[in-house]
Design an enzyme around this catalytic site. Sequence first.
Site, PDB file in Angstrom:
ATOM      1  NE  ARG A 196      43.097  47.262  33.979  1.00 58.86           N
ATOM      2  CZ  ARG A 196      42.981  46.771  32.750  1.00 58.86           C
ATOM      3  NH1 ARG A 196      42.032  45.872  32.488  1.00 58.86           N
ATOM      4  NH2 ARG A 196      43.789  47.139  31.795  1.00 58.86           N
ATOM      5  CG  LEU A 197      35.274  45.963  38.782  1.00 55.09           C
ATOM      6  CD1 LEU A 197      33.764  45.900  38.580  1.00 55.09           C
ATOM      7  CD2 LEU A 197      35.619  46.878  39.957  1.00 55.09           C
TER       8      LEU A 197
END
Length: 218
Positions: A196-197
């Site tokens: 989720r970066l």
Amino acid sequence: MSNEFSRELRILRREHEDDGLDPDTLLDDPLAQFERWLQDALDAGELLPNAMTLATADADGRPSARITLLKGIDDGGFVFFSNYESRKGRQLAENPMAALVFYWGALSRQVRVEGVVERVSEQDSADYFATRSRGSQLGAWASPQSRVLADREELEELVRTAEEGFEGEQIPLPPHWGGFRLRPTMIEFWKGRASRLHDRFRYSRADSGAWTRERLAP
């Protein structure tokens, strides 16, 4: 909703490939960058790559959203068409601020757009209307979009009436139907990454018309 189904939703996710978005590859003009990404989506075989969520709000700020289709990109922005008396048409008349979201799952890409909406010229609307199928043209005349109908038969009767009225004739542009153009003040390009970066780059338009770009935290 059952507890089991809720648990399934909590674990339902997709891990994105960690190939990232290199800012050095982004164009200075976000509209040109959007066209590049839209072409990539076409090449990737996305189903309806021009499908977009259109979010509007009324004068009191009550929002609504729906999927519609992008039908043009020009120097001014993003063009779409609708019944002016539909819910979105009425809301845009009350509050011309709107937002768009495009999502291309096969590419792990998303574009968010915010801006001010205006009507396109009647000639532009007529030119596009002429490209639609006759059935779609009749539907634009017949359907009181977003209004309550008693049943399906009421709609079909409205279509029959329109068919009879234009039998043997070319169908003109309805006075209550046409195009809108969203002139963007913000365009954000999002690329999914692992853990989720994600990569996010936002273009903002200054009063002078110049665009500035900055990276956002995921």
